[in-house]
Design an enzyme around this catalytic site. Structure first.
Site, short mmCIF file in Angstrom:
data_model
loop_
_atom_site.label_atom_id
_atom_site.label_comp_id
_atom_site.label_asym_id
_atom_site.label_seq_id
_atom_site.Cartn_x
_atom_site.Cartn_y
_atom_site.Cartn_z
N LYS A 1 0.84 -1.21 0.00
CA LYS A 1 0.00 0.00 0.00
C LYS A 1 0.87 1.26 0.00
O LYS A 1 0.64 2.19 -0.76
CB LYS A 1 -0.94 0.02 1.23
CG LYS A 1 -2.02 -1.04 1.18
CD LYS A 1 -2.97 -0.91 2.35
CE LYS A 1 -2.27 -1.00 3.70
NZ LYS A 1 -1.70 -2.31 4.02
N THR B 1 3.97 1.46 -0.95
CA THR B 1 4.71 1.47 -2.21
C THR B 1 3.83 2.04 -3.33
O THR B 1 4.26 2.89 -4.11
CB THR B 1 5.17 0.03 -2.53
OG1 THR B 1 5.88 -0.48 -1.40
CG2 THR B 1 6.07 -0.02 -3.74
N ARG C 1 2.26 7.60 6.80
CA ARG C 1 2.61 7.49 8.22
C ARG C 1 4.13 7.42 8.41
O ARG C 1 4.84 6.96 7.52
CB ARG C 1 1.98 6.23 8.82
CG ARG C 1 0.51 6.39 9.07
CD ARG C 1 -0.09 5.10 9.57
NE ARG C 1 -0.01 4.06 8.56
CZ ARG C 1 -0.16 2.78 8.80
NH1 ARG C 1 -0.37 2.35 10.02
NH2 ARG C 1 -0.07 1.90 7.83
N LYS D 1 11.74 -7.60 9.22
CA LYS D 1 12.27 -6.95 8.02
C LYS D 1 11.11 -6.28 7.27
O LYS D 1 10.10 -6.87 7.01
CB LYS D 1 12.91 -8.02 7.14
CG LYS D 1 13.96 -7.48 6.21
CD LYS D 1 14.68 -8.66 5.57
CE LYS D 1 15.34 -8.25 4.28
NZ LYS D 1 16.37 -7.25 4.43
N ALA E 1 -2.89 0.48 13.44
CA ALA E 1 -4.13 0.34 12.67
C ALA E 1 -5.13 -0.59 13.36
O ALA E 1 -6.21 -0.80 12.86
CB ALA E 1 -3.83 -0.17 11.27
N PHE F 1 -3.33 -1.78 7.24
CA PHE F 1 -4.07 -3.04 7.10
C PHE F 1 -5.02 -2.99 5.89
O PHE F 1 -4.93 -2.10 5.06
CB PHE F 1 -4.82 -3.39 8.38
CG PHE F 1 -3.90 -3.69 9.56
CD1 PHE F 1 -2.57 -4.03 9.38
CD2 PHE F 1 -4.38 -3.63 10.86
CE1 PHE F 1 -1.73 -4.31 10.46
CE2 PHE F 1 -3.55 -3.91 11.95
CZ PHE F 1 -2.24 -4.24 11.74
N PHE G 1 4.46 -8.10 -8.46
CA PHE G 1 5.66 -8.64 -7.81
C PHE G 1 6.48 -9.39 -8.86
O PHE G 1 5.92 -9.89 -9.84
CB PHE G 1 5.28 -9.58 -6.66
CG PHE G 1 5.05 -8.86 -5.36
CD1 PHE G 1 3.97 -8.01 -5.20
CD2 PHE G 1 5.93 -9.01 -4.29
CE1 PHE G 1 3.76 -7.31 -4.01
CE2 PHE G 1 5.74 -8.32 -3.09
CZ PHE G 1 4.64 -7.48 -2.95
N TRP H 1 7.17 -0.77 -8.10
CA TRP H 1 8.34 -1.24 -7.35
C TRP H 1 9.54 -1.31 -8.31
O TRP H 1 10.64 -0.88 -7.98
CB TRP H 1 8.02 -2.60 -6.74
CG TRP H 1 9.08 -3.14 -5.84
CD1 TRP H 1 9.32 -2.78 -4.55
CD2 TRP H 1 10.04 -4.16 -6.17
NE1 TRP H 1 10.36 -3.52 -4.05
CE2 TRP H 1 10.83 -4.36 -5.02
CE3 TRP H 1 10.30 -4.90 -7.32
CZ2 TRP H 1 11.87 -5.28 -4.98
CZ3 TRP H 1 11.33 -5.83 -7.29
CH2 TRP H 1 12.10 -6.00 -6.12
#
Ligand code: ADP
Length: 576
Positions: free
Chosen positions: A68, A70, A102, A113, A284, A312, A399, A427
């Site tokens: 989200k 990204t 945020r 990570k 959240a 979330f 992805f 990305w």
């Protein structure tokens, strides 16, 4: 290259130039180094624009997150690229977009990570600074919160004039670190000259009501007003004692002294050169999970569109943004972008988590089956968000392991349902990779002068129980709500004390529409059990806890901290 290397290799513009392009006058800029600054909103000229707010939310995710942040960053860059393109749609030519996100908490940064500054070529930068101490906001919030705790214990020590029953003090000290050994503590040991011994504990800064208040406040006066309403504990006669009751005039003034600079939103840039505010970061689950209202409202004065994200999935962060944040901030959302990934939908379709990263190697066919089964999860989120009266666009976050067949199937599924959708390749390609989604968004975005069709699912006259019922049946798709005896008692108490009109902040697992993280997809007929109702008058809501919610996370067996280091020149490695 990993995220940190991409960020470090980027040529950043001086923050003064970013501010200038965003229309922020030099006198309003308070630089923190070369690439970060606070903005003094009082020095901004005139009312400025009235930027439309676009919410980025998502389906029920995998534990790694579906991108989200990204997509929020990449889409902002994509919108700005589109505005300057030769073939820009008429309605968007020459317009501007800003991101509002945020701030990352140190807990997850050193724990699991995964940062909170986006990823790949869709990041807010300098990511190293933003992910670490940044402009010190979280330290200020931690200090203000702990000052309050110290004042409360001092009050007990000095004779307890307010007759606070120490056993009722729910307030815990705060730390922005994952530290499970501090969850339960005994404080005040050492005898008469020390303090009053009592059971207490710590929670992570982002879980405190002080953080929620900081993010919901519309300005300093509202901040103080909200802080004064925080309930510290109860008297021996069970009457609430608030921050406003402490000392001569309450503790809100001293807390606000520590928060006044932090409340100014932080300006940074994206890798694509867009201006972005990164400010505040409430949990959240027990809070509303969106960046500060001051940041979003400042961005609205500067840009035509503000792209912002809520934590979330759409059932949690999305619902709270529509029913709590938008109301408190006074900004009707203009459109919603739902981030969907092939990975998360396959997980929701029954694929085991271990197989998610090997989709292409397993061939298209088995993956498509899981995708077809899991898309029901996206379907429900689409219906839910549409119910708020704003147009919805799907951004399929690509992805590396996704196959063309999977991506085509998913965008085709959206097309068959008449839902505007496109693949977001942000990305790997930054703003360029968001151009298609940006076009879909601009096509559905209401014109500036047009009123947003947004409305909350709640009406002002609804009770706490009715609000919970509405969310469970209309958003989660459940059959109804059950209360444990303890929660039932708390509900009766809320009614008796006149808090029954407050909005509700649902605390639920992010993985499922139900209160059980193992139930994926789009289940029906289930009951949600409310275990606890916590009154948060500062934030202005009642938190309804379903399942167990951790307010002080622990570190995993191999924390991200294990891989971090800094060399003699100050170069940090292992940050992600
Ligand atoms: P969310 O905001 O939904 O929690 P993030 O945007 O923070 O998700 O992304 C979570 C993690 O996934 C980050 O480490 C990010 O770099 C990574 N990520 C996001 N999108 C992609 C993508 N399309 N390909 C590879 N990794 C991605």
């Amino acid at each position: 290259m990993n995220d940190a290397e991409i960020s470090a290799a980027a040529t950043l513009e001086p923050v003064a130039d970013v501010a200038h392009r965003a229309g922020i006058p030099a006198e309003a800029l308070i630089p923190y180094g070369h690439h970060m600054a606070k903005v003094d909103t009082a020095s901004l000229a005139g009312p400025g624009q009235n930027g439309r707010v676009v919410l980025v939310t998502g389906t029920n995710p995998t534990p790694a997150g579906e991108g989200k942040s990204t997509v929020t960053v990449g889409l902002t860059d994509g919108l700005n690229l589109l505005a300057r393109a030769d073939d820009a749609p008429d309605a968007w030519a020459g317009k501007t977009a800003m991101a509002a996100l945020r701030e990352p908490s140190l807990g997850p940064v050193f724990g699991m990570k995964g940062g909170a500054t986006g990823g790949g070529y869709a990041q807010v930068v300098p990511m190293e600074n933003i992910n670490l101490h940044f402009t010190g906001d979280f330290h200020a919030i931690t200090s203000a919160h702990n000052l309050l705790c110290a004042l409360v214990d001092n009050h007990l020590h000095r004779g307890n004039e307010l007759r606070i029953d120490p056993r009722t003090i729910a307030l815990k000290r705060a730390l922005d670190t994952n530290d499970r050994s501090l969850r339960q503590t005994i404080i005040g040991l050492g005898g008469r000259t020390e303090s009053v011994p009592r059971e207490s504990g710590f929670e992570i800064t982002v879980a405190t009501e002080t953080m929620a208040v900081f993010c919901l406040a519309t300005g300093l006066e509202d901040l103080k007003e909200r802080l004064s309403r925080i309930i510290i504990g109860r008297t021996y006669d069970r009457q609430p004692v608030t921050v406003g009751d402490l000392g001569l005039h309450g503790a809100q003034g001293a807390m606000a002294v520590l928060l006044k600079d932090a409340l100014k939103p932080n300006l940074v840039q994206t890798l694509g050169g867009s201006a972005a505010f990164v400010h505040g970061g409430p949990f959240a689950n027990i809070a509303h999970g969106a960046n500060s209202i001051t940041a979003t409202n400042t961005a609205r004065r500067l840009a035509d569109v503000v792209v912002t994200e809520a934590g979330f999935g759409a059932d949690l962060g999305g619902q709270k943004f529509m029913d709590i944040t938008a109301v408190a901030g006074g900004f009707p959302p203009a459109a919603t972008v739902i981030v969907a990934t092939v990975r998360a939908l396959k997980l929701n379709g029954g694929m085991s988590p271990e197989d998610l990263d090997t989709g292409a190697e397993h061939g298209d066919q088995p993956s498509l089956e899981a995708l077809e089964a899991g898309v029901a999860n996206l379907a429900r989120h689409l219906e839910n968000m549409a119910a708020y009266g704003v147009p919805v666009v799907v951004a399929v976050n690509r992805f590396p392991q996704d196959t063309e067949a999977e991506l085509d199937w998913l965008t085709g599924w959206c097309a068959r349902r008449g839902v505007p959708a496109a693949v977001a390749d942000v990305w790997a390609r930054g703003g360029e990779g968001a151009l298609k989604v940006a076009r879909r968004l601009v096509e559905v975005l209401p014109a500036e002068e047009e009123e947003s069709g947004w409305h909350s699912l709640w009406t002002d006259d609804m009770t706490v129980a009715e609000r919970i019922e509405t969310v469970v049946t209309q958003i989660y798709g459940g059959a109804g709500v059950e209360y444990t005896p303890a929660a039932r008692y708390q509900l009766d108490q809320l009614v008796a004390e006149g808090w029954d009109h407050l909005p509700v902040c649902m605390a639920k697992t992010q993985y499922s529409f139900t209160d059980d993280p193992a139930v994926l997809g789009a289940p029906e007929g289930f009951i949600v059990t409310v275990r606890d109702l916590a009154l948060r008058p500062g934030a202005g809501f009642v938190v309804a806890l379903t399942g167990s919610v951790m307010t002080m996370p622990g570190l995993p067996r191999t924390p991200a901290a294990d891989s971090m280091d800094v060399d003699s020149s100050g170069h940090v490695t292992g940050l992600f």
